[in-house]
Design an enzyme around this catalytic site. Structure first.
Site, PDB file in Angstrom:
ATOM      1  CE  LYS A 186      -3.550   2.092   2.734  1.00  0.00           C
ATOM      2  NZ  LYS A 186      -4.577   2.145   3.722  1.00  0.00           N
ATOM      3  CD  GLU A 192       9.253  -5.951   7.181  1.00  0.00           C
ATOM      4  OE1 GLU A 192       9.153  -4.897   6.717  1.00  0.00           O
ATOM      5  OE2 GLU A 192       9.050  -6.273   8.515  1.00  0.00           O
ATOM      6  N   GLY A 244      -5.116  -1.814   4.869  1.00  0.00           N
ATOM      7  CA  GLY A 244      -4.109  -2.969   4.602  1.00  0.00           C
ATOM      8  C   GLY A 244      -4.796  -4.544   4.818  1.00  0.00           C
ATOM      9  NE  ARG A 245      -6.642  -3.715  10.742  1.00  0.00           N
ATOM     10  CZ  ARG A 245      -6.172  -2.625  11.055  1.00  0.00           C
ATOM     11  NH1 ARG A 245      -4.866  -2.591  10.288  1.00  0.00           N
ATOM     12  NH2 ARG A 245      -6.488  -1.623  11.507  1.00  0.00           N
ATOM     13  CE  LYS A 470       5.345  -0.943   9.827  1.00  0.00           C
ATOM     14  NZ  LYS A 470       4.508  -0.383   8.784  1.00  0.00           N
TER      15      LYS A 470
END
Ligand code: F6P
Length: 505
Positions: A186, A192, A244-245, A470
């Site tokens: 997104k 990662e 996102g989810r 993060k």
């Protein structure tokens, strides 16, 4: 929920008879605690709930105006208040009255279907690797496995972890000349994903492949993806109003579109749309996401049971617990209400699980006789998913037996061999594991999570809790590359020094 209601419900819960006693007293229990909708038979009758608590929960749902909240969500109102965003994943299912967003969503899907079809019909493509993490991995990953029997396109593999082993395993046996890489992110900045995307680019460049012809991006940050080098016609877009989810029905579903084709993916979206409609139209006492959400809320907040085990009795739904971990815990694992004040009760349960019957030979001992009560969610299908009808009957027999044993228990043999019983579980059975029914199931979970959040008073649609780790990881990575521990990360300073010393040797 106000404190008085909570206190009242907790006192109702402590005076409640056992599940077995409630069954014995009420012949209609299985009827009023069962919902059949959108090809899902949901049996909630072995939950720790009686009529007064059921009515109290329905009253709370009515007070919250759950149907009205869904209607506001579908209309594009700002439901994610902390980030001042609409929550419009339903637009990809053609649900709702937010016309502009629905049109955009349909146009985005159209581009994705067309590119997916090009890849499916390209003889020079054997495999697709999706690089993404969290919501940009879990939904499509789970779906490709769940819809295994509908996959008729190139092989689809997934890389999510920054651990180099994940990428190494994904490319095993693949030819970079004959592979397409989808970078799903997104934000198009996730550490990662971007690192793995760079590895994939180098893998192709080393083999002399024109990597831009072989890369696709799915993102809400088109400019960033283009700046990274993605070809404009291979950049599939969605917008910030898709979390996102909650993004599996958006272009994030691209790897699934490649695997199963447009028709099957449209069926998946139809199944989701059926559940979207059911969520606003069905009366609360037969409303699947509302009841499911209320019961999960009841187990966490009223009965104060801190975890829930999701156990799919379906090999193909084996990734469902992982998908639900993010959906539930990233949404509702909050310590403050939407207003910013501290919540006065538990929020998200810890979600865990593993496919049955494997789980029976691992953690079911604890579920039956351990000191912590864990509600269990069993999920399976009526129609077998493999070529052995007897094996499927045995699978279902095991699931029913576990639910019975958890609730009924057994007394009078010996202290070691007795089972306390009164352990709650639900059974959700899909007619069959088709794209349509899986769509209904996932939309049910999405809406249930929203209902749980509304009951808990939290904003289910932000995820600020992922940020600190993060940020610190970027600093820690800097320390490792420089070979010197950062003094600001004091609590891991000795550990970092130890690691750097080992690395130097
Ligand atoms: O770390 C959490 C998270 O932000 C999730 O909410 C999201 O699904 C995941 O990371 C991946 O983010 P992106 O799609 O931006 O790479």
């Amino acid at each position: 929920m106000n404190t008085d209601s909570l206190t009242h419900m907790r006192s109702q819960a402590t005076q409640m008879a056992t599940i077995a006693e409630m069954f014995a007293k009420d012949a209609s229990r299985a009827d009023w605690l069962t919902v059949d909708s959108c090809g899902i038979h949901a049996d909630f009758s072995r939950q720790r709930i009686n009529r007064p608590l059921f009515d109290a929960l329905l009253k709370e749902l009515a007070l919250l105006d759950v149907a009205g909240k869904f209607a506001r969500m579908y209309a594009g109102d700002v439901m994610n208040v902390t980030e001042e965003r609409a929550v419009l994943h339903v637009a990809f299912r053609g649900t709702g009255t937010a016309e502009k967003e629905c049109e955009l969503a349909q146009a985005q899907l159209h581009s994705a279907f067309s590119l997916a079809q090009d890849i499916r019909s390209d003889d020079s493509v054997d495999a697709v690797i999706n690089i993404g993490i969290g919501g940009s991995d879990l939904g499509p990953h789970m779906l490709v496995k769940a819809l295994r029997r509908f996959c008729n396109g190139p092989i689809v593999r997934f890389v999510s972890n920054i651990d180099p082993a994940d990428f190494d395993e994904a490319i095993e046996g693949l030819d970079p000349q004959r592979t397409v890489v989808v970078v799903s992110s997104k934000t198009f900045t996730t550490l990662e994903t971007m690192h793995n995307a760079e590895r994939a680019r180098a893998w192709m460049q080393d083999a002399g492949v024109n990597w831009q012809d072989r890369f696709v991006a799915t993102t809400a940050h088109r400019d960033t993806a283009l700046a990274w080098g993605i070809a404009p016609h291979r950049c599939l877009e969605f917008y910030d109003w898709v979390g996102g989810r909650f993004s599996v029905s958006s272009v994030i579903g691209f790897p699934v579109m490649v695997a199963v084709g447009e028709e099957a993916f449209q069926e998946f979206l139809h199944g989701m749309a059926e559940m979207d409609a059911h969520a606003v139209q069905a009366p609360l006492e037969k409303n699947l996401p509302a009841l499911h959400g209320a019961l999960w809320f009841m187990n966490s907040v009223i009965h104060q049971l801190p975890t829930v085990a999701v156990v799919p009795y379906s090999h193909d739904l084996g990734q469902l617990p992982a998908f639900l971990q993010q959906l539930v815990m990233e949404s509702n694992g909050k310590g403050v209400e939407s207003s910013g004040t501290a919540v006065a009760h538990a929020t998200s349960p810890v979600v865990w699980g593993e496919a049955g019957t494997n789980g029976q030979h691992a953690f079911f001992q604890m579920l039956h006789q351990g000191t912590q009560v864990v509600p269990v969610e069993f999920v399976s299908t009526v129609v077998p998913m493999g070529h052995d009808a007897l094996a499927h009957d045995l699978l279902i027999a095991n699931m029913f037996a576990q639910s019975e044993a958890l609730a009924a228990g057994r007394k009078g043999v010996s202290s070691h061999r007795d089972f306390p019983g009164n352990r709650p579980s639900s059974v959700l059975m899909l007619d069959e594991l088709t794209p349509r029914r899986v769509g209904s199931l996932l939309a049910m979970y999405e809406h249930s999570v929203a209902v749980q959040g509304w009951l808990m008073g939290v904003n289910s649609f932000d995820q600020f809790g992922v940020e600190l780790g993060k940020e610190l990881a970027i600093d820690a990575a800097h320390s490792i590359s420089q070979g010197a521990a950062l003094t600001s990360q004091t609590l891991t300073h000795p550990l970092m020094n130890w690691f750097l010393e080992k690395k130097r040797r």
